[in-house]
Design a protein around this motif. Structure first.
Motif, short mmCIF file in Angstrom:
data_model
loop_
_atom_site.label_atom_id
_atom_site.label_comp_id
_atom_site.label_asym_id
_atom_site.label_seq_id
_atom_site.Cartn_x
_atom_site.Cartn_y
_atom_site.Cartn_z
N GLU A 210 0.85 -1.20 0.00
CA GLU A 210 0.00 0.00 0.00
C GLU A 210 0.88 1.24 0.00
O GLU A 210 1.94 1.26 0.61
CB GLU A 210 -0.90 0.01 1.24
CG GLU A 210 -2.00 1.07 1.17
CD GLU A 210 -3.16 0.78 2.12
OE1 GLU A 210 -3.76 -0.31 2.01
OE2 GLU A 210 -3.46 1.64 2.97
N ASP A 211 0.41 2.28 -0.71
CA ASP A 211 1.09 3.56 -0.67
C ASP A 211 0.34 4.48 0.29
O ASP A 211 -0.81 4.83 0.05
CB ASP A 211 1.10 4.21 -2.07
CG ASP A 211 1.98 3.44 -3.04
OD1 ASP A 211 3.09 3.07 -2.64
OD2 ASP A 211 1.54 3.22 -4.18
N LEU A 212 1.00 4.83 1.37
CA LEU A 212 0.36 5.72 2.34
C LEU A 212 0.91 7.13 2.11
O LEU A 212 2.09 7.30 1.80
CB LEU A 212 0.67 5.27 3.77
CG LEU A 212 0.21 3.85 4.10
CD1 LEU A 212 0.87 3.35 5.37
CD2 LEU A 212 -1.30 3.82 4.25
N ALA A 213 0.04 8.12 2.27
CA ALA A 213 0.51 9.49 2.07
C ALA A 213 -0.33 10.43 2.90
O ALA A 213 -1.48 10.16 3.20
CB ALA A 213 0.41 9.86 0.59
N LEU A 214 0.27 11.51 3.32
CA LEU A 214 -0.50 12.54 4.01
C LEU A 214 -0.08 13.90 3.48
O LEU A 214 0.97 14.03 2.87
CB LEU A 214 -0.39 12.43 5.54
CG LEU A 214 0.91 12.68 6.26
CD1 LEU A 214 0.62 12.73 7.76
CD2 LEU A 214 1.91 11.59 6.01
N PRO A 215 -0.95 14.90 3.67
CA PRO A 215 -0.69 16.21 3.06
C PRO A 215 0.58 16.82 3.63
O PRO A 215 0.89 16.67 4.81
CB PRO A 215 -1.90 17.05 3.46
CG PRO A 215 -2.91 16.11 4.00
CD PRO A 215 -2.21 14.89 4.44
N PHE A 216 1.34 17.50 2.77
CA PHE A 216 2.53 18.23 3.18
C PHE A 216 2.11 19.50 3.89
O PHE A 216 1.21 20.17 3.43
CB PHE A 216 3.36 18.56 1.94
CG PHE A 216 4.60 19.35 2.24
CD1 PHE A 216 5.73 18.73 2.72
CD2 PHE A 216 4.62 20.72 2.03
CE1 PHE A 216 6.88 19.46 2.99
CE2 PHE A 216 5.76 21.45 2.30
CZ PHE A 216 6.89 20.83 2.78
N PRO A 217 2.73 19.90 4.98
CA PRO A 217 3.78 19.24 5.75
C PRO A 217 3.24 18.67 7.06
O PRO A 217 3.85 18.83 8.10
CB PRO A 217 4.73 20.40 6.03
CG PRO A 217 3.79 21.58 6.20
CD PRO A 217 2.50 21.27 5.48
#
Lengths: 404, 288
Positions: A210-217
């Motif tokens: 899975e590719d996990l991502a959260l908004p910068f920063p």
């Protein structure tokens, strides 16, 4: 001699901040009085770097590294004296074009060196292309700068996002990691790094869980860390930098994941952040084009000289500044200091082979460095080399139409 | 998602919400009760974290670090109120926004000069180190649980002071009608000063308490400032209980948003706020 320019907006604050820098550089200039022999006007090098804000320390180290190299050559490269003009880009993409135009237009610099922030660097690349100004990028890793936006007079002495992450794919697969989760900030650099890693990893035969991502920063990682524990991958590949990198590594260890799911990442995860991460970073493996204990003659010379000049330990940013000066030296040497024969100078820079503190350094047709990428592991607060993850890694320079 | 993971995510959400409440409660007091928009709230949060780091590095004691950050920021709050903010009470919001934006720049610059711009971490006290094993791979740091308890206690204290004490009564009366309170001979200006200083101290206390789990870095207050305003507006301006509910809602929305709708997680909090404001234009517990 050097002087500073700054934008009229917030000029007071900036003047205060840059006063000290201008003073030191001014003093450095006086130490090498112009020799009586005629050698033409000095070559004007424009530094467009962050001297304030989050990346100020990086900008300072790049600046220091460059000046140190020039100083060690007696203040001139290829027989041509070097003069500096510096502008604080504040890592603000919105004023990047103006700052760059001021260096190229009003200050009439012969060459620009900058910068750290990729958004700012891309604006600089645009102006450099439009005005045919030579540019050396000493940090920003945006793939485009030496991809679709490449030009014969644009160089990079740092890395491309692709370059530092792609070799990790094979390394992790070879270490037996078959199912891997990735995590990063959802922004350009983050996705370029993750994509490059995935390219290397899936080609080796691995699977991305899975590719996990959260908004910068944003730095509230807890939900995603719990998610990782649920997914139970063989390992995690992460890209974060600065304060976010410190917090992520600490949160990862606090949740106990570092004992069961090894953490890998791009070198920025642990570079310049190790002190704050403390013991929590032990065992984290990353790839980068430099490491703390690289043992080669060039690095020993560099580290010693840098420590003597600044009292601080040289790092990758200082190396990238140092190499930017070394690259310029190749161009000036080829023409005997004559920058008007610029085509000859830049083509000499393209074929330069530099004995860099990071190891052998050459350049591809797009101006991106061809260099070793090292696998490092954090041991006792240092990013120590374990092996060479990729020998002479060459960025594919996708979209670049400059021919070799 | 099995029940245990769900429970852990619930815990994550509640813990985040409680921290948000701790930081936003100071803003609720200053913005909701004094009517002063304080954009520098996030800057004080960062300052609290840096103070805690500096004191902890010097003395080696986390308790002293928290107490020191609290005390220094409280005194700073009193000074700022005396010099600047008291002139802003009752003035239009533009003046307040400009003042507090100026404060952000000054605080940031001072932080850079005094503490530099490096990233730091603060060690929690020894007796709160370690973690509780939840599953075979996942454990939960004891400090995060302690943080929850500390936030709950503080929430109760704030609530008690505002709702049950004479001081709280004066504060609430002043928020209703400033001039009438003054006319009744209550030293409202003095109360103002302490409420403002208290608000600043709460922001700094938040920063100090969060430092061991959040690390200390420039710009750490930026997102906190925005979320704090969301909490205050969502809960209803001036309502401490509303802020508590709002903070928990945001904590849970953010946590479960990241798990179930990762692509939209960044906007879910604002969607929640927009939805609530459509339904109740003055916020959850706001007075119409």
């Amino acid at each position: 001699m050097s002087h500073s320019i700054s934008s009229p907006i917030s000029a007071n604050r900036r003047r205060f901040l840059m006063g000290a820098a201008a003073l030191t550089t001014g003093a450095a200039g006086f130490r090498f009085p112009t020799p009586a022999i005629a050698q033409g006007a000095p070559l004007k090098v424009g530094f467009m770097l962050p001297y304030s804000g989050t990346f100020a320390k990086l900008g300072k180290f790049i600046d220091d590294g460059f000046r140190l190299y020039v100083e060690r050559q007696g203040g001139s490269l290829g027989g041509r004296r070097i003069e500096f003009v510096q502008v604080d880009d504040e890592s603000k993409p919105e004023s990047a074009t103006d700052n760059m135009n001021r260096l190229v237009g009003r200050e009439r610099v012969d060459l620009v060196v900058g910068t750290v922030h990729s958004g700012v660097a891309m604006a600089m690349v645009k102006v450099a292309r439009d005005t045919n100004t030579p540019l050396i990028i000493p940090n920003a890793g945006a793939n485009e700068a030496t991809g679709p936006m490449c030009a014969p007079h644009i160089f990079r002495t740092s890395f491309s996002n692709w370059q530092v992450c792609q070799p990790m794919g094979k390394v992790m697969f070879d270490e037996g990691r078959r199912r891997v989760a990735t995590i990063t900030w959802r922004y350009a650099a983050g996705s370029q790094m993750i994509d490059a890693f995935k390219e290397g990893f899936t080609r080796a035969g691995g699977t991305i869980v899975e590719d996990l991502a959260l908004p910068f920063p944003e730095v509230e990682f807890q939900a995603l860390i719990t998610r990782i524990a649920t997914l139970r991958p063989d390992a995690v590949f992460a890209f974060f930098a600065g304060g976010g990198a410190v917090k992520f590594v600490k949160d990862y260890a606090a949740a106990g994941l570092n004992r069961t799911i090894p953490l890998y990442g791009a070198g920025f995860l642990t570079d310049g952040t190790l002190q704050a991460q403390g013991a929590d970073a032990n065992g984290v493996r990353t790839t980068l084009h430099y490491a703390d204990n690289l043992d080669n003659p060039a690095n020993r010379v560099f580290l010693e000289a840098f420590k003597a000049k600044t009292g601080q330990d040289g790092d990758i940013y200082a190396v990238q500044g140092w190499d930017a000066a070394a690259l310029l030296a190749e161009g000036l040497k080829a023409t005997g200091g004559d920058w008007s024969a610029r085509a000859r100078a830049t083509s000499a820079m393209r074929s330069a082979r530099i004995d860099s503190p990071r190891g052998p350094l050459s350049f591809n047709r797009a101006g991106n460095p061809v260099q070793n990428v090292y696998l490092r592991e954090v041991r006792n607060g240092r990013n120590e080399v374990i092996s060479v993850a990729g020998q002479a890694v060459d960025d594919p320079a996708r979209g670049c139409r400059v021919q070799a | 998602m099995d029940a245990l993971t769900f429970a852990v995510q619930l815990l994550n959400g509640v813990q985040y919400g409680l921290v948000l409440f701790l930081v936003a409660s100071g803003l609720t007091l200053v913005f909701g009760i004094l009517g002063v928009i304080n954009l520098a709230h996030g800057a004080f949060y960062m300052l609290g974290a840096y103070l805690a780091w500096a004191i902890a590095a010097y003395t080696g004691s986390f308790a002293l670090a928290v107490a020191g950050a609290l005390a220094i920021s409280f005194v700073l709050g009193i000074l700022l109120e005396e010099v600047f903010v008291k002139r802003m009470i009752g003035r239009d919001h533009l003046a307040q926004v400009l003042l507090s934006f100026g404060l952000i720049l000054v605080i940031d610059e001072v932080r850079q000069i005094v503490f530099g711009k490096d990233v730091h971490s603060v060690a929690p006290p020894d007796w709160l180190r370690g973690s509780i094993q939840l599953t075979d791979v996942l454990s939960y740091p004891i400090y995060r649980l302690a943080l929850c308890v500390a936030c709950l206690i503080l929430a109760c204290v704030i609530f008690y002071v505002i709702q049950k004490t004479r001081l709280g009564m004066v504060v609430r009366a002043g928020a209703e009608n400033r001039d009438m309170t003054r006319a009744l001979g209550i030293p409202f200006d003095l109360v103002n000063r302490y409420v403002f200083a208290g608000g600043i101290a709460l922001a700094a206390l938040g920063g100090a308490l969060v430092a061991p789990v959040s690390t200390v870095f420039p710009g750490m207050g930026d997102s906190m400032l925005i979320l704090s305003f969301v909490v205050v507006v969502l809960g209803g301006i001036g309502s401490v209980a509303g802020a508590a509910i709002g903070a928990l809602l945001i904590g849970l929305t953010d946590t479960f948003g990241k798990v179930f709708f990762p692509q939209f997680s960044s906007i879910l909090v604002y969607v929640l706020m927009a939805g609530v404001l459509l339904w109740r234009p003055n916020g959850l517990l706001g007075k119409s």
